[in-house]
Design a protein around this motif. Sequence first.
Motif, PDB file in Angstrom:
ATOM      1  N   ALA A 103       0.854  -1.185   0.000  1.00 28.81           N
ATOM      2  CA  ALA A 103       0.000   0.000   0.000  1.00 28.81           C
ATOM      3  C   ALA A 103       0.889   1.233   0.000  1.00 28.81           C
ATOM      4  O   ALA A 103       1.999   1.215   0.569  1.00 28.81           O
ATOM      5  N   ASP A 104       0.428   2.305  -0.608  1.00 32.21           N
ATOM      6  CA  ASP A 104       1.215   3.536  -0.692  1.00 32.21           C
ATOM      7  C   ASP A 104       1.305   4.201   0.691  1.00 32.21           C
ATOM      8  O   ASP A 104       0.627   3.809   1.653  1.00 32.21           O
ATOM      9  N   SER A 112      -0.306   4.435   4.461  1.00 34.26           N
ATOM     10  CA  SER A 112      -1.563   5.195   4.421  1.00 34.26           C
ATOM     11  C   SER A 112      -2.738   4.267   4.710  1.00 34.26           C
ATOM     12  O   SER A 112      -2.920   3.250   4.023  1.00 34.26           O
ATOM     13  N   GLU A 114      -5.830   4.923   4.127  1.00 35.58           N
ATOM     14  CA  GLU A 114      -6.701   4.986   2.946  1.00 35.58           C
ATOM     15  C   GLU A 114      -6.216   4.037   1.857  1.00 35.58           C
ATOM     16  O   GLU A 114      -7.005   3.330   1.215  1.00 35.58           O
ATOM     17  N   ALA A 115      -4.889   3.985   1.667  1.00 31.90           N
ATOM     18  CA  ALA A 115      -4.320   3.098   0.653  1.00 31.90           C
ATOM     19  C   ALA A 115      -4.474   1.631   1.042  1.00 31.90           C
ATOM     20  O   ALA A 115      -4.636   0.765   0.174  1.00 31.90           O
ATOM     21  N   GLU A 117      -6.994   0.235   2.641  1.00 36.21           N
ATOM     22  CA  GLU A 117      -8.360  -0.227   2.362  1.00 36.21           C
ATOM     23  C   GLU A 117      -8.554  -0.522   0.877  1.00 36.21           C
ATOM     24  O   GLU A 117      -9.322  -1.411   0.505  1.00 36.21           O
ATOM     25  N   LYS A 118      -7.837   0.175   0.020  1.00 35.25           N
ATOM     26  CA  LYS A 118      -7.996  -0.008  -1.430  1.00 35.25           C
ATOM     27  C   LYS A 118      -7.442  -1.341  -1.924  1.00 35.25           C
ATOM     28  O   LYS A 118      -7.829  -1.803  -3.012  1.00 35.25           O
ATOM     29  N   VAL A 119      -6.515  -1.966  -1.170  1.00 36.73           N
ATOM     30  CA  VAL A 119      -5.869  -3.193  -1.667  1.00 36.73           C
ATOM     31  C   VAL A 119      -6.304  -4.445  -0.895  1.00 36.73           C
ATOM     32  O   VAL A 119      -5.745  -5.517  -1.084  1.00 36.73           O
ATOM     33  N   THR A 121      -8.361  -7.674  -0.233  1.00 42.78           N
ATOM     34  CA  THR A 121      -9.111  -8.641  -1.039  1.00 42.78           C
ATOM     35  C   THR A 121      -9.627  -9.744  -0.122  1.00 42.78           C
ATOM     36  O   THR A 121      -9.371  -9.734   1.094  1.00 42.78           O
TER      37      THR A 121
END
Length: 364
Positions: A103-104, A112, A114-115, A117-119, A121
């Motif tokens: 994650a970034d 981060s 926020e980052a 949560e985006k990755v 699965t």
Amino acid sequence: MEVKYVDIGSQYTEHRDEYLKTIDEVLSSGQLIMGAEVDTLERNFCELTGSKHAISVANGTDALVIIMKSLGIGPGDEVITASNSFISSASSIGLIGATPVFADIDDDLNISAEAIEKVITNKTKAIMPVHLTGKCADMTPILEIAKKHGLKVIEDAAQSIMAKSNDWLSGSMGDAASFSLHPLKNLNAFGDAGIITTSDDQLAEKMRLMRNHGQVSRDDFVFWGFNSRTDAVQAAIINKKIKYLDGVIKNRRENAQLYRNRLKDIVKCPVDGEGCFDTYHLFVIQAKKRDELKAFLDSTGVQAQIHYPTPIHLYKAASYLGYKKGDLPNTERLAGEILSLPIHQGLGPSQIEYVCEKIEQFYK
């Protein structure tokens, strides 16, 4: 003037007689593996971190591997971590057959939320925030995300002994945490050593067995385990060093403030986050023309380092994961700007001033 990036030798010579006496006592006792000094080290770490259990191991990488194995993480599972760390944050995930997912990061160099949560699965089993440079990651949203998705949280606290976030000590916030006691750390051995912390009774018991071949007694082994133990000599040395740790951190924080006072209008300097107490394992500035600045400092006797010039997702070792340049834009951008200035406790104000003068000279 020469300004060393590290000065491990002076750490030894300052207390040489005490360390030699300690080593002699351990060797004379004949108790070289486990024993009283290791027990004392583990009790000390419970106090330092506010954790219920501490399990000493051979190094910080083994600590991460043992945590994940004990949590049942393995092939087919994913663990989210940062790419701007030392390689062991990710390699430990790969070593157990799981998949590192990156994650970034935010501008403070930590992962981060926020980052993360985006990755996530359906294969994600854990989040491994790295408390980089002696600064805790922003754990409140990370813990909320973990709870929401039913994930474990493993703190890579290798660089952050005694750091705080909202009055919570590094190593006490997740399901378990890994500390490194490598010679370059704020609290260090004269060799390799590591510590796991947790407040989970069952997990602690499993990890104690895991670090010692799965051995319950001399003739009873309940599963395949590792040979990963802090030897008694290193444990005794660390126990002696713990009494100096508050002073080490105080000196590093004072050095950090000296840098900020002089450099705040020249380069971006790290600051303690709101509600945080940073311990400055590293003092990482963000600087334009970073490579040219480093070369100039080298030429003037100032030893600066880059932690880390290449993010893990761009290493050859990680090529099988399929990442490419541009996938983690903030991580990659900051990798070209970061520079670690000397911050160790042996530095005096005149040396800090010299470093600042040279940086000012370069930009003028």
